[in-house]
Each structure stands twice: as structure tokens, then as C-alpha cells.
Design an enzyme around this catalytic site. Structure first.
Site, PDB file in Angstrom:
ATOM      1  N   HIS A 148       0.872  -1.184   0.000  1.00  9.80           N
ATOM      2  CA  HIS A 148       0.000   0.000   0.000  1.00  9.80           C
ATOM      3  C   HIS A 148       0.904   1.227   0.000  1.00  9.80           C
ATOM      4  O   HIS A 148       1.658   1.430  -0.950  1.00  9.80           O
ATOM      5  CB  HIS A 148      -0.903  -0.116   1.237  1.00  9.80           C
ATOM      6  CG  HIS A 148      -2.081   0.797   1.282  1.00  9.80           C
ATOM      7  ND1 HIS A 148      -2.478   1.582   0.242  1.00  9.80           N
ATOM      8  CD2 HIS A 148      -2.974   1.044   2.283  1.00  9.80           C
ATOM      9  CE1 HIS A 148      -3.558   2.266   0.594  1.00  9.80           C
ATOM     10  NE2 HIS A 148      -3.873   1.966   1.844  1.00  9.80           N
ATOM     11  N   HIS A 194      -2.085  -2.218  -9.975  1.00  9.77           N
ATOM     12  CA  HIS A 194      -3.034  -1.631  -9.041  1.00  9.77           C
ATOM     13  C   HIS A 194      -4.284  -2.480  -9.026  1.00  9.77           C
ATOM     14  O   HIS A 194      -4.671  -3.016 -10.070  1.00  9.77           O
ATOM     15  CB  HIS A 194      -3.372  -0.191  -9.458  1.00  9.77           C
ATOM     16  CG  HIS A 194      -3.982   0.606  -8.367  1.00  9.77           C
ATOM     17  ND1 HIS A 194      -5.331   0.558  -8.087  1.00  9.77           N
ATOM     18  CD2 HIS A 194      -3.427   1.440  -7.454  1.00  9.77           C
ATOM     19  CE1 HIS A 194      -5.571   1.352  -7.059  1.00  9.77           C
ATOM     20  NE2 HIS A 194      -4.440   1.892  -6.658  1.00  9.77           N
ATOM     21  N   ASP A 219       3.064   5.426  -6.884  1.00 10.29           N
ATOM     22  CA  ASP A 219       4.315   5.296  -6.128  1.00 10.29           C
ATOM     23  C   ASP A 219       5.550   5.178  -7.003  1.00 10.29           C
ATOM     24  O   ASP A 219       6.667   5.227  -6.489  1.00 10.29           O
ATOM     25  CB  ASP A 219       4.233   4.066  -5.215  1.00 10.29           C
ATOM     26  CG  ASP A 219       3.219   4.271  -4.120  1.00 10.29           C
ATOM     27  OD1 ASP A 219       3.261   5.331  -3.492  1.00 10.29           O
ATOM     28  OD2 ASP A 219       2.368   3.387  -3.905  1.00 10.29           O
TER      29      ASP A 219
HETATM   30  N1  CMC Z   1       5.039  -6.936 -10.641  1.00  8.62           N
HETATM   31  C1  CMC Z   1       4.953  -8.135 -11.270  1.00  8.62           C
HETATM   32  N2  CMC Z   1       3.813  -8.823 -11.406  1.00  8.62           N
HETATM   33  C2  CMC Z   1       2.708  -8.288 -10.865  1.00  8.62           C
HETATM   34  C3  CMC Z   1       2.719  -7.048 -10.215  1.00  8.62           C
HETATM   35  C4  CMC Z   1       3.945  -6.360 -10.113  1.00  8.62           C
HETATM   36  N3  CMC Z   1       4.021  -5.174  -9.514  1.00  8.62           N
HETATM   37  N4  CMC Z   1       1.470  -6.737  -9.781  1.00  8.62           N
HETATM   38  C5  CMC Z   1       0.693  -7.772 -10.169  1.00  8.62           C
HETATM   39  N5  CMC Z   1       1.441  -8.695 -10.812  1.00  8.62           N
HETATM   40  C6  CMC Z   1       0.967  -9.931 -11.451  1.00  8.62           C
HETATM   41  C7  CMC Z   1       0.708 -11.021 -10.417  1.00  8.62           C
HETATM   42  O1  CMC Z   1       1.850 -11.807 -10.202  1.00  8.62           O
HETATM   43  C8  CMC Z   1      -0.415 -11.774 -11.069  1.00  8.62           C
HETATM   44  O2  CMC Z   1       0.130 -12.584 -12.058  1.00  8.62           O
HETATM   45  P1  CMC Z   1      -0.516 -14.066 -12.363  1.00  8.62           P
HETATM   46  O3  CMC Z   1      -1.894 -13.767 -12.880  1.00  8.62           O
HETATM   47  O4  CMC Z   1       0.402 -14.669 -13.352  1.00  8.62           O
HETATM   48  O5  CMC Z   1      -0.518 -14.760 -11.031  1.00  8.62           O
HETATM   49  C9  CMC Z   1      -1.231 -10.680 -11.764  1.00  8.62           C
HETATM   50  O6  CMC Z   1      -0.293  -9.643 -12.048  1.00  8.62           O
HETATM   51  C10 CMC Z   1      -2.367 -10.126 -10.919  1.00  8.62           C
HETATM   52  O7  CMC Z   1      -1.825  -9.746  -9.672  1.00  8.62           O
HETATM   53  P2  CMC Z   1      -2.641  -9.694  -8.303  1.00  8.62           P
HETATM   54  O8  CMC Z   1      -1.682  -9.831  -7.181  1.00  8.62           O
HETATM   55  O9  CMC Z   1      -3.791 -10.647  -8.380  1.00  8.62           O
HETATM   56  O10 CMC Z   1      -3.244  -8.235  -8.371  1.00  8.62           O
HETATM   57  P3  CMC Z   1      -3.764  -7.410  -7.150  1.00  8.62           P
HETATM   58  O11 CMC Z   1      -4.877  -6.557  -7.671  1.00  8.62           O
HETATM   59  O12 CMC Z   1      -4.074  -8.259  -5.986  1.00  8.62           O
HETATM   60  O13 CMC Z   1      -2.494  -6.533  -6.785  1.00  8.62           O
HETATM   61  C11 CMC Z   1      -1.069  -4.804  -6.150  1.00  8.62           C
HETATM   62  C12 CMC Z   1      -2.429  -5.167  -6.756  1.00  8.62           C
HETATM   63  C13 CMC Z   1      -0.938  -3.273  -6.067  1.00  8.62           C
HETATM   64  C14 CMC Z   1      -0.975  -5.361  -4.726  1.00  8.62           C
HETATM   65  C15 CMC Z   1       0.052  -5.394  -7.035  1.00  8.62           C
HETATM   66  O14 CMC Z   1      -0.045  -4.916  -8.351  1.00  8.62           O
HETATM   67  C16 CMC Z   1       1.443  -5.146  -6.465  1.00  8.62           C
HETATM   68  O15 CMC Z   1       1.904  -5.891  -5.600  1.00  8.62           O
HETATM   69  N6  CMC Z   1       2.132  -4.060  -6.958  1.00  8.62           N
HETATM   70  C17 CMC Z   1       3.429  -3.713  -6.406  1.00  8.62           C
HETATM   71  C18 CMC Z   1       3.239  -2.936  -5.132  1.00  8.62           C
HETATM   72  C19 CMC Z   1       2.771  -1.528  -5.393  1.00  8.62           C
HETATM   73  O16 CMC Z   1       3.280  -0.846  -6.269  1.00  8.62           O
HETATM   74  N7  CMC Z   1       1.797  -1.092  -4.591  1.00  8.62           N
HETATM   75  C20 CMC Z   1       1.264   0.263  -4.670  1.00  8.62           C
HETATM   76  C21 CMC Z   1      -0.167   0.250  -5.074  1.00  8.62           C
HETATM   77  S1  CMC Z   1      -0.755   1.885  -5.491  1.00  8.62           S
HETATM   78  C22 CMC Z   1      -0.756   2.758  -4.016  1.00  8.62           C
HETATM   79  C23 CMC Z   1      -1.691   2.260  -2.997  1.00  8.62           C
HETATM   80  O17 CMC Z   1      -2.766   1.754  -3.302  1.00  8.62           O
HETATM   81  O18 CMC Z   1      -1.339   2.420  -1.848  1.00  8.62           O
END
Ligand code: CMC
Length: 446
Positions: free
Chosen positions: A301, A340, A396
Site C-alpha cells: 500500500h 493496481h 508510487d
Molecule cells: N510486478 C509483477 N507482477 C505483478 C505485479 C507487479 N508489480 N502486480 C501484479 N502482478 C501480477 C501477479 O503476479 C499476477 O500474475 P498471475 O496472474 O500470473 O498470477 C497478476 O499480475 C495479478 O496480480 P494480483 O496480485 O492478483 O493483483 P492485485 O490486484 O491483488 O495486486 C497490487 C495489486 C498493487 C498489490 C500489485 O499490483 C502489487 O503488488 N504491486 C506492487 C506494489 C505496489 O506498487 N503497490 C502500490 C499500489 S498503489 C498505491 C496504494 O494503493 O497504496
């Protein structure tokens, strides 16, 4: 330095100039109620319980239907929805977000317009009141906030001074927000609108003071008192950096203002949901905001900008970008600052921050990590792994580079997010308490 800045500017897609604030032309865009195809298509959903053959039909409004319909079929039937992926937990008019289109509006005003023409305190007023203030309203609001910036001496002398010397500022900030509530007798009178407004004012006014105090404690410098002659962001920068005859640079002041505006709210994110859930138990707003702040602390987050700078530092050189991208694709970690839960497009805040970064770098010199970030963004946006999963830069990805160039240690990055998010948390807390449909939050387990 000039030719360097000219080179930087040449690459910027369009301007969010942190020094220029031309004539305001702010107009809210109110979302229309989504029509479903033709008038003959009903806006309803019918659910059948195959065990009993019982059927229930309920309306779909704005893309949601009441899940209580399930309990009409069977009073012990619940939706199983881990991480609330398919759940709308409230109706809210504070922020509008269209993740597919990359659109973000506060109170109907596009984020791009607010970042260009407004101040953070105007935006905080908008979030809390649903409309931008008139000149008179703004004068009163700014004056009130400005005159609530001081904190009780015991907060610093007894509370903050009690932390271990290497305490993380975000842990200190979170605890200090909770502790602050114990200083105000009326904090628990959440049903009294006068008390509620007083606590809202205090939390927004004192968040920068607490944040700066945590930093000064971390680096062993004496605490600077707030200066009521300065704007909200300038006062914060002054409390952070003042040693001797320090003066706030107007470009950095405006950049801070823009960053505060962009981080002020983001509808039902993890921290705001924590604020609402805790608030639903009728806890005081300081305790609820401390809970929201704890949620924000996590690296998925608000902690992501800190993780981005650590990641770019580890990559070290643009030559290492391809190997790093391959390692992410093979599951050895995530590309921080990408992806995201809601945006499946470029996060509009990332675009604005990327532009603002160029103005900051003119004053501070370019952050050497910028080139790695730009190369990484190019590599990811042309790679099917990221394209197919709709992973784009989020807020971010570039914010940490600005913060670092401005001199903030990485440990302060999430605190910088928490300061402006305070107004969003409080707007949602207020909306929750005024919403007759809301109750004490208590989900079930499957
Ligand atoms: N790098 C590589 N792969 C990723 C990433 C990433 N940053 N984000 C998602 N994926 C992949 C993930 O591995 C999955 O692949 P597969 O379908 O093959 O298993 C697919 O994309 C879907 O990911 P998810 O985890 O189901 O998606 P989510 O909606 O639960 O995750 C997230 C959202 C923000 C937690 C994630 O994108 C992430 O961890 N990003 C990096 C951390 C980050 O930058 N966070 C800041 C978010 S914006 C500010 C805020 O909200 O506070």
C-alpha cells in the site's frame, strides 16, 4: 544545470508546471447513472438457489446490486469474497475512480485540474464538504487549520522522546496519531457535530507537525515549532528542514502541494477501509486514523514508494534493467510501483507526478535513479507479461524519486503519503457516520 533541465523538459508529455497557476477554470463532472443498453433491458438481476428453486430479483444501480438479496433466498447464505474483490462496501460521493479509463475525480473535479489550480487545503475542504470553498469559506478554513498546528508539549517531551533512537518514522507517526486523541476530552463525542469538526480540524492541522517531529527525532535535531505565516506545505517543509536561515523554495512548496493533492483520497483503498471499519465501532477519529495509518504502512500500500527507491537502488544501472525484468517475470519478486487493484491503465497520478518531478529536479538536480526508472517503465510497457496483466506505473513509481531529490529519507515516504491522506480518511469517516445504511462492520467467514 540549465541545459540539463532543458533536456529533461523536452521529454515531458505535457505540463503540470509547479510554478505557474494560470486562471482557474474548475468544473465538476458529475457521474451519470449508468444506463444499461436499451430501455427494454431491465436493470435487475435474478438469482436462483438451485437447492430450493427459490428465485429473487433485485435492482442493479450504478453497477452494484444489494447482496442482502442472497439472504432473502436463505438467511444463512453469504458471499465468499476474499480481499473484497467483488464487494462494494458503501455508497460514496467523495471520490470517483474509473480504473479502466484511468480517471480520478474528487467531488467531481478531475485530479489534473485540481493539481494544476488548487491548494491542498482547498482539496481537503472539497473532500469534507462535497464542494470547493468560496473565498470567504477558504479564508476561515485556512485560518482555522493554521491555528491548530501546534501540539501539546508532552507529546514531544514524554511520548516521542520515549521511542528508541532508530524507530521507523511511520511507526512513530501511527502511534503518535493514536496518542494525540488522549489529549482531547471531546474526541470520543463522535455524535456531536461540533466536536467532530474540531477533531477533523486538529488531525488535518497537526499531521504535518507530528510527521516533522518524527523525522527530527530520527535524525537527532531539535524540533521546529509551526510557523503560522506559512502555507500548509511550506510550514511542513520549514518544520522538516529549518536550520539557521532556511527558506522554503517556492518550486518545492508547490511540488509538495501537488503531491499532497494527489494523495488526499483514493476511495475505498486498504487504509480508508480500515478507517471505516474501525470508525464503524464508534472509536474516536484518532484511533481510527491510527488504524488507517497502520494499513498504509504496508509495502503493498503506502509503503510501495519506499520499496520502489530501494528496488531502483538495487538495480543500480540501466544495463541491469533487462535482467531485473526477467527476474520479475520468473516470479522472483514484483516490479514495485507497478500494478493496481483498480487501475488497469496508467494511474493518472503517476502522469502528474512524473511531470512535477522535472520541475523539482531543476531545483535539486536530477535524481540519478530517474534514468533507471524511465528505462524500467519502457521495458515493462513493451513486455507482454506486463501488458497482458494490465500492469502500469502507479502513484508510487515516481513519487519516491521526487521525495528523495527533495532530501527526504526513504523511511519518511509513507509518512508523506499519510499527511494528506488524513483528509480523505476523515471525509470517509464523516460520510460513514452520516450514512443511515451503515452499521457496525462485522463480516462472516466461509
Ligand atoms: N510486478 C509483477 N507482477 C505483478 C505485479 C507487479 N508489480 N502486480 C501484479 N502482478 C501480477 C501477479 O503476479 C499476477 O500474475 P498471475 O496472474 O500470473 O498470477 C497478476 O499480475 C495479478 O496480480 P494480483 O496480485 O492478483 O493483483 P492485485 O490486484 O491483488 O495486486 C497490487 C495489486 C498493487 C498489490 C500489485 O499490483 C502489487 O503488488 N504491486 C506492487 C506494489 C505496489 O506498487 N503497490 C502500490 C499500489 S498503489 C498505491 C496504494 O494503493 O497504496
Amino acid at each position: 544545470a540549465r541545459s540539463e533541465s532543458a533536456r529533461l523538459r523536452a521529454g515531458r508529455p505535457f505540463g503540470t508546471n509547479v510554478t505557474a497557476r494560470p486562471g482557474r477554470n474548475l468544473r465538476p463532472i458529475r457521474p451519470r447513472v449508468r444506463a444499461t443498453r436499451g430501455s427494454h433491458v431491465p436493470d435487475t438481476i435474478t438469482i436462483t438457489d438451485d437447492r430450493t428453486g427459490k428465485t429473487v430479483t433485485v435492482p442493479i444501480e450504478g453497477g452494484v446490486f444489494p447482496s442482502s438479496a442472497l439472504r432473502e433466498l436463505d438467511s444463512s447464505l453469504y458471499c465468499y469474497d476474499p480481499a473484497y474483490l467483488s464487494t462494494a462496501s458503501c455508497k460514496s460521493s467523495i471520490t470517483y475512480l474509473d480504473g479502466d479509463a484511468g480517471v480520478l475525480r474528487y467531488g467531481g473535479y478531475p485530479i489534473e485540474q485540481l493539481a494544476e489550480h488548487s491548494t491542498y487545503l482547498e482539496v481537503a475542504y472539497l473532500l469534507l464538504n462535497g464542494e470547493l470553498p468560496t473565498k470567504e469559506q477558504l479564508d476561515v478554513w485556512v485560518n482555522d487549520v493554521t491555528h491548530h498546528t501546534f501540539i501539546h508539549e508532552n507529546m514531544r517531551k514524554r511520548f516521542v522522546d520515549g521511542f528508541h533512537y532508530d524507530a521507523h518514522p511511520m511507526g512513530m507517526f501511527t502511534s503518535a496519531v493514536a496518542a494525540l486523541g488522549t489529549f482531547y476530552e471531546g474526541a470520543k463525542d463522535i455524535d456531536d457535530p461540533t466536536q467532530r469538526n474540531r477533531q477533523i480540524l486538529r488531525l488535518i492541522a497537526k499531521a504535518p507537525t507530528i510527521a516533522a517531529m518524527c523525522h527530527r527525532f530520527s535524525v537527532g535535531l531539535p524540533f521546529n515549532q509551526p510557523n503560522n505565516d506559512l502555507s500548509y506545505p511550506a510550514n511542513f517543509l520549514n518544520m522538516m528542514w529549518k536550520i539557521g536561515d532556511y527558506e522554503v523554495d517556492p518550486v518545492l512548496e508547490r511540488a509538495m502541494e501537488i503531491l499532497f493533492i494527489l494523495h488526499a483520497d483514493h476511495e475505498q483503498n486498504c487504509g480508508t477501509t480500515a478507517m471505516r471499519v474501525i470508525g464503524s465501532s464508534h472509536a474516536d477519529p484518532y484511533s481510527s486514523a491510527a488504524g488507517a495509518s497502520a494499513a498504509l504502512y504496508g509495502p503493498l500500500h503506502g509503503g510501495a514508494n519506499e520499496a520502489v527507491v530501494r528496488m531502483l537502488t538495487e538495480i543500480g544501472s540501466i544495463d541491469n534493467v533487462p535482467a531485473f525484468v526477467e527476474s520479475v517475470k520468473s516470479g522472483e519478486g514484483r516490479l514495485m510501483g507497478f500494478g493496481h487493484r483498480v487501475y488497469k491503465n496508467y494511474d493518472p497520478r503517476a502522469t502528474i507526478i512524473k511531470n512535477a518531478a522535472y520541475d523539482v529536479f531543476e531545483v535539486t538536480g536530477k535524481n540519478p535513479l530517474l534514468d533507471i526508472a524511465l528505462r524500467l517503465e519502457d521495458a515493462a510497457l513493451s513486455d507482454p507479461y506486463f501488458v497482458d496483466r494490465k500492469l502500469y506505473p502507479n502513484v508510487d513509481f515516481y513519487s519516491g524519486l521526487i521525495y528523495q531529490a527533495m532530501g527526504f529519507p526513504v523511511e519518511m515516504f509513507t509518512v508523506l503519503f499519510a499527511i494528506p491522506r488524513m483528509s480523505g480518511w476523515l471525509a470517509h469517516w464523516q460520510e460513514l457516520l452520516n450514512d443511515p445504511a451503515q452499521k457496525f462492520s462485522r463480516p462472516r467467514q466461509g
